[in-house]
Write an enzyme that holds these catalytic residues in place. Structure first.
Site: not given
Ligand code: NAP
Length: 516
Positions: A257, A296
């Site tokens: 997602e 999102c």
């Molecule tokens: P993110 O930076 O991509 O992080 C998402 C998750 O992945 C966090 O738990 C992060 O941990 C972890 N992560 C980071 N690097 C990783 C790696 N190399 N391997 C595995 N996991 C890793 O996103 P975010 O900033 O938290 O969230 C915002 C984004 O999420 C927005 O773009 C939004 O559109 C999207 N979103 C989408 C949905 C949907 O249902 N489609 C819902 C909510 C949000 P850390 O926090 O420790 O870095």
């Protein structure tokens, strides 16, 4: 020093051995708690979940597991007030925005408890009817769905620490798969507290629910072929997950997602003063401001007939002007803060990038904050941008600014509007506003291939519709292409991801003995 939160893995509470990452109040700037996953024995953690948690869950029937979900929901209800306190402190959200996350999560759990109960006291699900494989019905094929004998690693984004946990864990646990949740670090406190309450209440078997709060390092490496990973986050991190050898080589099933440039589309029949016009304006303002636009599913692009561009700009701006932004503890405040100063910087940079190619129609950043220091608080007033040429404004179809920001775009006719909507290259949701049911139905079909959900608002559903951005467990969540290509929720359809479909080819007598 602030408290270091414990992880729960291998059936016990364990602290990381590093200094930890500080979680902060995004309004006051104060330090709250720390998380750290350094030094955890991940192979042991994953093996314990798979072997102990998985075995205990699979020994139960669907109805018994549904009862566990019901018990989890009860535990969470009992501690609900403390979750609101954590959300205010760590996410900077006003009460109604915290509710979307906290009560949304509990509601989703309750739904799966109800749906799971109806599956009955079976351990295997029949998938369709048996079909004969030859002329005579003596040898047949019956498709089954059986729980995957692995662990579900749920990696979540920062914006839904409660709902993000339960919308994944409810279908996973009901399916018989143990869950290891890795919350987004900046808001991990609420996830950790909920898991702590549920584990301590003893309503789930040992190993069924684990939490690793802190760095994601090593998590993907611990996955084995029957495991699944359910990821929510940015398109960039999604790319890392997809390319990891666990997914690319060991066929670990992945659901992604990611971010999405959702749209709202005002149909040509919706003149100013019409109910549909007002409904679009209300929904756009709500979507821009709920959780400071950190959803999102939030509306990022507003598509309107070119003749109505000025009227919509004026109406949306007028409502945005009355949104009070600041400290969520002040009852006058309607919109709190972003989750961190890092997000604040990212959103400001995103607005600057979009504004270089658009007009600024309303800039809420010029209004003073209430009870919050602008040098410290991660508060951003809502910003409405506009581009007179929807086709040339490529950036608004490419860049997701994860904050209270949307862009108004004019269209010439419906085919043009649909083409502009599809420039998002796959979205979670598009909403339509109008009164002509036939035209709306045709537009919904045209948009269905590029959207996980199409939300149609007519005057008849003015008070009944569930909101453009609200993810209801009854409906599919996920979208094709840029939105990640994932599929969550949608009632019992969510169970597919956590099951293995297999066809048993046998005599009718053997098939009758399958017990499902
Ligand atoms: P993110 O930076 O991509 O992080 C998402 C998750 O992945 C966090 O738990 C992060 O941990 C972890 N992560 C980071 N690097 C990783 C790696 N190399 N391997 C595995 N996991 C890793 O996103 P975010 O900033 O938290 O969230 C915002 C984004 O999420 C927005 O773009 C939004 O559109 C999207 N979103 C989408 C949905 C949907 O249902 N489609 C819902 C909510 C949000 P850390 O926090 O420790 O870095």
């Amino acid at each position: 020093m602030t408290e270091l939160l414990a992880n729960h893995v291998a059936g016990r509470w364990q602290h990381g051995t590093g200094p930890g990452t500080e979680l902060r109040d995004p309004v006051l700037g104060t330090a709250l708690v720390r998380v750290d996953a350094t030094g955890l024995n991940l192979p042991e953690a994953f093996a314990f979940a798979r072997e102990q948690g998985g075995a205990a869950l699979r020994a139960a029937t669907y109805r018994e597991r549904a009862a566990m979900l019901g018990a989890v929901a009860k535990v969470l209800q009992a501690h609900r007030d403390s979750y609101y306190d954590i959300a205010t402190a760590n996410s900077g959200t006003v009460k109604t925005d915290s509710a979307v996350d906290i009560d949304g999560g509990i509601f989703t759990l309750g739904q799966y408890a109800k749906w799971g109960d109806a599956l009955g006291d079976v351990r295997v699900l029949r998938d369709g009817d048996a079909v004969r494989l030859g002329k005579e019905p003596v040898f047949q094929s019956q498709h089954l769905q059986v729980p995957r004998p692995g662990v579900a690693l749920c990696i979540n984004a920062f914006n839904f620490p409660a709902w993000g946990l339960w919308e994944k864990a409810a279908p996973a646990l009901l399916s018989g798969m143990p869950v290891i949740v890795k919350p987004g670090t900046s808001t991990a406190w609420l996830t950790q507290r909920m898991v702590q309450d549920v584990v301590n209440a003893g309503v789930l078997p040992a190993g069924a629910l684990s939490i690793i709060a802190g760095s994601s390092a090593g998590l993907m490496d611990a996955l084995q072929p029957f495991d699944v990973v359910s990821f929510t986050g940015s398109a960039e991190t999604a790319g890392v997950v997809r390319a990891h050898p666990a997914v690319a080589q060991r066929s670990v099933r992945a659901n992604i997602e990611a971010d999405s440039l959702n749209a709202a589309l005002l149909m040509a029949d919706a003149a100013p003063g019409s109910a549909a016009f007002d409904l679009l304006v209300r929904e756009v303002v709500r979507e821009m401001t709920v959780k400071s636009g950190q959803k999102c599913t939030a509306i990022r692009r507003i598509l309107v007939p070119s003749t109505l561009y000025a009227a919509v700009a004026e109406a949306v701006s007028a409502q945005l002007a009355s949104v009070v932004v600041g400290n969520p503890r002040n009852p006058e405040v309607r919109m709190g803060s972003l989750v961190s100063r890092a997000q604040f910087d990212g959103v400001q940079a995103g607005i600057a990038a979009l504004a270089a190619h658009t007009d600024v129609l309303h800039d809420g950043r010029t209004c003073p904050l209430v009870d919050a220091d602008p040098a410290v608080a991660a508060c951003v007033g809502p910003v409405l941008l506009g581009a007179r040429d929807a086709d040339r404004a490529s950036i608004v179809h490419d860049v997701e600014v994860f904050g209270p920001v949307a862009t108004l775009l004019p269209y010439n006719d419906l085919p043009h509007a649909l083409a502009v909507a599809q420039r998002g290259q796959g979205s979670l949701v598009t909403s339509l506003y109008g009164a002509d049911e036939k035209a709306l139905a045709q537009a919904a079909i045209a948009l269905a291939a590029s959207n996980g959900r199409v939300h149609v608002v007519t005057p008849a559903v003015a008070t009944a519709h569930t909101g453009h951005g609200n993810v209801m467990p009854m409906s599919l969540h996920g979208g094709p292409g840029r939105a990640g290509g994932g599929a969550e929720l949608g009632g019992l359809r969510a169970l597919d991801f956590y099951h293995q479909r297999s066809a048993v080819q046998a005599s009718p007598e053997v098939l009758a003995a399958l017990g499902c």
